[in-house]
Design a protein around this motif. Structure first.
Motif, PDB file in Angstrom:
ATOM      1  N   SER A 130       0.839  -1.664   0.305  1.00 45.72           N
ATOM      2  CA  SER A 130      -0.407  -0.178   0.280  1.00 45.72           C
ATOM      3  C   SER A 130       1.225   1.817   0.024  1.00 45.72           C
ATOM      4  N   LEU A 131       1.686   1.286   0.775  1.00 47.08           N
ATOM      5  CA  LEU A 131       3.270   2.828   0.468  1.00 47.08           C
ATOM      6  C   LEU A 131       3.418   2.832  -1.010  1.00 47.08           C
TER       7      LEU A 131
ATOM      8  N   GLY B 298       0.691   3.177  -2.921  1.00 42.57           N
ATOM      9  CA  GLY B 298      -0.290   4.823  -2.661  1.00 42.57           C
ATOM     10  C   GLY B 298       1.051   5.803  -3.087  1.00 42.57           C
ATOM     11  N   VAL B 299       2.361   5.963  -2.478  1.00 46.82           N
ATOM     12  CA  VAL B 299       3.215   6.708  -2.608  1.00 46.82           C
ATOM     13  C   VAL B 299       3.824   7.432  -4.064  1.00 46.82           C
TER      14      VAL B 299
ATOM     15  N   GLU C 273      -5.334   6.039   1.915  1.00 47.34           N
ATOM     16  CA  GLU C 273      -4.756   7.156   2.652  1.00 47.34           C
ATOM     17  C   GLU C 273      -3.997   7.233   1.942  1.00 47.34           C
ATOM     18  N   PHE C 274      -2.562   6.892   1.805  1.00 45.17           N
ATOM     19  CA  PHE C 274      -1.502   6.470   1.502  1.00 45.17           C
ATOM     20  C   PHE C 274      -1.276   7.752  -0.209  1.00 45.17           C
TER      21      PHE C 274
ATOM     22  N   THR D 264      -0.146  11.629   0.241  1.00 48.81           N
ATOM     23  CA  THR D 264       0.779  12.206  -0.622  1.00 48.81           C
ATOM     24  C   THR D 264       0.786  13.257  -1.643  1.00 48.81           C
TER      25      THR D 264
ATOM     26  N   VAL E  34       3.996  10.521   5.889  1.00 49.65           N
ATOM     27  CA  VAL E  34       3.887   8.810   5.353  1.00 49.65           C
ATOM     28  C   VAL E  34       3.891   8.358   6.370  1.00 49.65           C
TER      29      VAL E  34
ATOM     30  N   HIS F  68       2.066   7.834   8.981  1.00 50.07           N
ATOM     31  CA  HIS F  68       0.822   7.099   8.693  1.00 50.07           C
ATOM     32  C   HIS F  68       0.911   5.616   8.383  1.00 50.07           C
ATOM     33  N   ALA F  69       2.372   5.597   7.795  1.00 51.42           N
ATOM     34  CA  ALA F  69       2.804   3.963   7.770  1.00 51.42           C
ATOM     35  C   ALA F  69       3.468   2.953   9.126  1.00 51.42           C
TER      36      ALA F  69
END
Length: 299
Positions: free
Chosen positions: A110-111, A114-115, A173-174, A178, A217, A220-221
């Motif tokens: 997801s990171l 998402g980023v 969310e990511f 971002t 970020v 939140h991670a």
């Protein structure tokens, strides 16, 4: 010592990483959380060596044996056994591997996506941003657990499919975090100067913009990591995640719920393990927030 500007001299003389560590370790709860998480990590890595028994070995003659401090308990099974005589302590130790595995895999997936999508949407804007944000809105409109149910129902119940479902649930969310940071940083003077100096889009995105967007970020991670552990345990409890006889904590709760009234330990210890790990990660998240946000650290 404190400088005339009110900042500790040690912080002013330290490099970025040392400054981060000096601020992070001031948070007592964050240090407690980090210590607990490192203990869990040690147990997960060396479970094969330190666990007293195999997590799937059954001692039928010791079925539902209580913990060592309770009448009928034995030092052979410190935390007791489950309904088929498996050592609870050994299963909890091996179960920590599943929690770290789920947390890291969900967070990485997801990171990364998402980023990347948030960076593209915030930098290029226009129709590309509209497509990415509308897809994000569609995913965002589903409750995370319901979206996970749908994905697992389509792909089939397994731990891998559960991780994919959870990663999709946290992807918007990511993207939003971002993109919001990119919109702010892209107008900073150093980005404009780099663009005027001839830096291309990729260089601007990954050297000038992205490094300055990572603080929120990262915070939140840490929250997503703990949420992923909870979500995976919930899906396993419902039979949609890890399948028996895997010693995953949520699956252990599902297998033992019918014995809760006459064998409290088979439910209490897996639930307590989930609680402690999630709290530890949340404490670390609070410390990261305070250390990475200069306004909070000065306050």
């Amino acid at each position: 010592m404190v400088s005339s500007s009110g900042e500790p001299v040690a912080l002013m003389q330290a490099g970025p990483l040392r400054e981060f560590w000096l601020l992070f370790r001031k948070n007592l709860s964050a240090m407690v959380g980090l210590t607990i998480l490192l203990v869990f990590l040690f147990v997960a890595v060396f479970a094969d060596l330190i666990a007293p028994h195999s997590p799937i070995m059954q001692f039928r003659q010791h079925s539902l044996q209580p913990p060592v401090w309770q009448d009928g308990g034995s030092a052979r099974f410190l935390l007791g056994t489950d309904a088929v005589g498996r050592d609870l302590l050994s299963r909890l130790m091996h179960g920590s591997r599943f929690s770290f595995y789920v947390g890291f895999c969900v967070l990485t997936l997801s990171l990364t996506l998402g980023v990347a999508l948030g960076l593209v949407a915030g930098y290029f804007r226009g129709w590309l941003e509209e497509i990415i944000m509308r897809l994000s809105d569609i995913l965002w409109s589903f409750p995370s657990l319901l979206l996970a149910f749908v994905v697992v129902a389509v792909l089939g119940p397994s731990l891998t499919n559960a991780m994919i479902a959870i990663a999709l649930a946290y992807l918007p969310e990511f993207i939003r975090i971002t993109r919001g940071q990119v919109l702010v940083v892209a107008n900073r003077n150093y980005v404009i100067a780099s663009r005027m100096a001839g830096a291309g889009p990729l260089r601007l995105m990954f050297t000038a913009i992205l490094p300055n967007c990572l603080a929120p970020v990262i915070v939140h991670a840490s929250l997503v990591f703990s949420s992923a552990i909870l979500a995976a345990a919930g899906l396993s409890f419902l039979g949609l995640g890890a399948q028996p006889p895997a010693p995953e904590w949520g699956a252990m709760l599902a297998e033992s719920r019918e014995f809760i009234l006459r064998a409290w330990w088979v439910v209490a210890f897996p639930g307590l393990a989930i609680l402690i790990m999630v709290l530890a990660v949340n404490f670390i998240g609070d410390g990261l927030r305070d250390a990475l946000d200069p306004r909070l650290s000065r306050a």
